[in-house]
Design a protein around this motif. Sequence first.
Motif, PDB file in Angstrom:
ATOM      1  N   ARG A  40       0.831  -1.214   0.000  1.00 39.35           N
ATOM      2  CA  ARG A  40       0.000   0.000   0.000  1.00 39.35           C
ATOM      3  C   ARG A  40       0.864   1.262   0.000  1.00 39.35           C
ATOM      4  O   ARG A  40       1.474   1.606   1.016  1.00 39.35           O
ATOM      5  CB  ARG A  40      -0.916  -0.032   1.227  1.00 39.35           C
ATOM      6  CG  ARG A  40      -1.823   1.166   1.309  1.00 39.35           C
ATOM      7  CD  ARG A  40      -2.901   1.018   2.361  1.00 39.35           C
ATOM      8  NE  ARG A  40      -3.537   2.322   2.549  1.00 39.35           N
ATOM      9  CZ  ARG A  40      -3.347   3.093   3.616  1.00 39.35           C
ATOM     10  NH1 ARG A  40      -2.578   2.697   4.596  1.00 39.35           N
ATOM     11  NH2 ARG A  40      -3.952   4.261   3.691  1.00 39.35           N
ATOM     12  N   SER A  62      -7.207  14.156   6.641  1.00 37.57           N
ATOM     13  CA  SER A  62      -6.492  13.266   7.543  1.00 37.57           C
ATOM     14  C   SER A  62      -6.126  11.979   6.794  1.00 37.57           C
ATOM     15  O   SER A  62      -6.940  11.434   6.057  1.00 37.57           O
ATOM     16  CB  SER A  62      -7.421  12.954   8.715  1.00 37.57           C
ATOM     17  OG  SER A  62      -6.776  12.082   9.581  1.00 37.57           O
ATOM     18  N   SER A  67       2.115  14.069   7.085  1.00 42.46           N
ATOM     19  CA  SER A  67       3.180  13.780   8.057  1.00 42.46           C
ATOM     20  C   SER A  67       4.211  12.830   7.481  1.00 42.46           C
ATOM     21  O   SER A  67       5.378  12.869   7.872  1.00 42.46           O
ATOM     22  CB  SER A  67       2.602  13.127   9.306  1.00 42.46           C
ATOM     23  OG  SER A  67       1.499  13.823   9.728  1.00 42.46           O
ATOM     24  N   THR A  68       3.780  11.991   6.560  1.00 42.17           N
ATOM     25  CA  THR A  68       4.720  11.044   5.962  1.00 42.17           C
ATOM     26  C   THR A  68       5.805  11.792   5.180  1.00 42.17           C
ATOM     27  O   THR A  68       6.984  11.418   5.221  1.00 42.17           O
ATOM     28  CB  THR A  68       3.958  10.036   5.069  1.00 42.17           C
ATOM     29  OG1 THR A  68       2.949   9.410   5.862  1.00 42.17           O
ATOM     30  CG2 THR A  68       4.887   8.985   4.505  1.00 42.17           C
TER      31      THR A  68
HETATM   32  N1  LIG Z   1       3.604   3.797  11.057  1.00 40.32           N
HETATM   33  C1  LIG Z   1       2.664   3.534  10.132  1.00 40.32           C
HETATM   34  N2  LIG Z   1       2.430   2.274   9.715  1.00 40.32           N
HETATM   35  C2  LIG Z   1       1.493   2.008   8.784  1.00 40.32           C
HETATM   36  N3  LIG Z   1       0.718   2.945   8.196  1.00 40.32           N
HETATM   37  C3  LIG Z   1       0.889   4.215   8.571  1.00 40.32           C
HETATM   38  C4  LIG Z   1       1.864   4.575   9.569  1.00 40.32           C
HETATM   39  N4  LIG Z   1       1.799   5.911   9.737  1.00 40.32           N
HETATM   40  C5  LIG Z   1       0.834   6.373   8.892  1.00 40.32           C
HETATM   41  N5  LIG Z   1       0.296   5.353   8.202  1.00 40.32           N
HETATM   42  C6  LIG Z   1      -0.741   5.472   7.160  1.00 40.32           C
HETATM   43  O1  LIG Z   1      -0.236   6.291   6.121  1.00 40.32           O
HETATM   44  C7  LIG Z   1      -1.250   7.159   5.619  1.00 40.32           C
HETATM   45  C8  LIG Z   1      -0.769   8.593   5.662  1.00 40.32           C
HETATM   46  O2  LIG Z   1      -0.597   8.980   7.039  1.00 40.32           O
HETATM   47  P1  LIG Z   1      -0.061  10.410   7.487  1.00 40.32           P
HETATM   48  O3  LIG Z   1       0.165  10.347   8.951  1.00 40.32           O
HETATM   49  O4  LIG Z   1       1.079  10.815   6.625  1.00 40.32           O
HETATM   50  O5  LIG Z   1      -1.335  11.318   7.148  1.00 40.32           O
HETATM   51  P2  LIG Z   1      -1.623  12.859   7.495  1.00 40.32           P
HETATM   52  O6  LIG Z   1      -2.067  13.503   6.227  1.00 40.32           O
HETATM   53  O7  LIG Z   1      -0.462  13.468   8.186  1.00 40.32           O
HETATM   54  O8  LIG Z   1      -2.859  12.742   8.480  1.00 40.32           O
HETATM   55  P3  LIG Z   1      -3.293  13.641   9.780  1.00 40.32           P
HETATM   56  O9  LIG Z   1      -3.675  14.994   9.258  1.00 40.32           O
HETATM   57  O10 LIG Z   1      -4.467  12.891  10.321  1.00 40.32           O
HETATM   58  O11 LIG Z   1      -2.143  13.638  10.710  1.00 40.32           O
HETATM   59  C9  LIG Z   1      -2.497   6.894   6.446  1.00 40.32           C
HETATM   60  O12 LIG Z   1      -3.337   6.041   5.722  1.00 40.32           O
HETATM   61  C10 LIG Z   1      -1.974   6.182   7.676  1.00 40.32           C
HETATM   62  O13 LIG Z   1      -2.913   5.264   8.149  1.00 40.32           O
END
Ligand SMILES: Nc1ncnc2c1ncn2[C@@H]1O[C@H](COP(=O)(O)OP(=O)(O)OP(=O)(O)O)[C@@H](O)[C@H]1O
Length: 281
Positions: A40, A62, A67-68
């Motif tokens: 994924r 969200s 954050s990634t």
């Molecule tokens: N450590 C992890 N292991 C597996 N999947 C993860 C992990 N961290 C994040 N994900 C998945 O990666 C995707 C992106 O997450 P991310 O935290 O980058 O989103 P975001 O846009 O920062 O969200 P938010 O605004 O809620 O913080 C999401 O589907 C999340 O479930």
Amino acid sequence: MFDLMKEEQEVIDAPGAGPLAVRKGTIEFNNVSFGYMPERLVLKNITFTVPPGQTIALVGPSGSGKSTVIRLLFRFYDVESGSILVDGINIKTVTQESLRRSIGVVPQDTVLFNNTIKYNIQYGRISATDADVYQAARGADIHDRVLTFPDGYDTQVGERGLRLSGGEKQRVAIARTLLKAPQIILLDEATSALDTQTERNIQDSLNKMCANHTTIIVAHRLSTIIHADEILVLKDGEIIERGRHEHLIGQEGMYADMWKRQLENRDAPPPSLENSLRTDS
Ligand SMILES: Nc1ncnc2c1ncn2[C@@H]1O[C@H](COP(=O)(O)OP(=O)(O)OP(=O)(O)O)[C@@H](O)[C@H]1O
């Protein structure tokens, strides 16, 4: 949101990796794809450049991958394909310690040590003098507040001391970052509501801190990124819109919708006011 202290170590330095010497602070993501699990992908073909001293903002629902992007730049994980460069150097080839030393982070929720407020600010640069600490505190708009604490800069804060408000803790993080003086700043905007005056003060301190630093903001309140040099709108790991605020508003896409929704929420009377009107009538 990203909690950099809690991330486990997933990557190791390449053999013979040297230190990263950040000069200008250009950040480049070239066709970056990444998944926490191989089946994924959570980022797909992300490409952007932040020139030295400029600010880029990441917005989106969200789970869209904001954050990634930050975690990859900090190299908590290695990219699946594509590359991330700082000043033209692939971050895979340098020591993680030197990479992280060049980057200042203002997290959503700052962790305070059970120690004095002075120590908590000085943590940004342990060798800083008292005068440096006071100057950083002034820059973060918290110096005068500290002087009202029972023991001034020697006041114990944290779990076992004086509890600081969310806005005060964020200002401690700003002061730490001012002391660290990194070329690159990552800012994770707090989702928690602050009162308008506190928000305005913090915004001023943040603007001062980010001026002339390469900055990536994970933004929740769009009003704070109106002046960003570029806004990337992420959805399901892809950049679906990009450009400056006015440009995105003109596109009438997802960003314009988010903007409209935030304006509506802001214009709605606060619930307490509604209730009091109802009681009065
Ligand atoms: N450590 C992890 N292991 C597996 N999947 C993860 C992990 N961290 C994040 N994900 C998945 O990666 C995707 C992106 O997450 P991310 O935290 O980058 O989103 P975001 O846009 O920062 O969200 P938010 O605004 O809620 O913080 C999401 O589907 C999340 O479930």
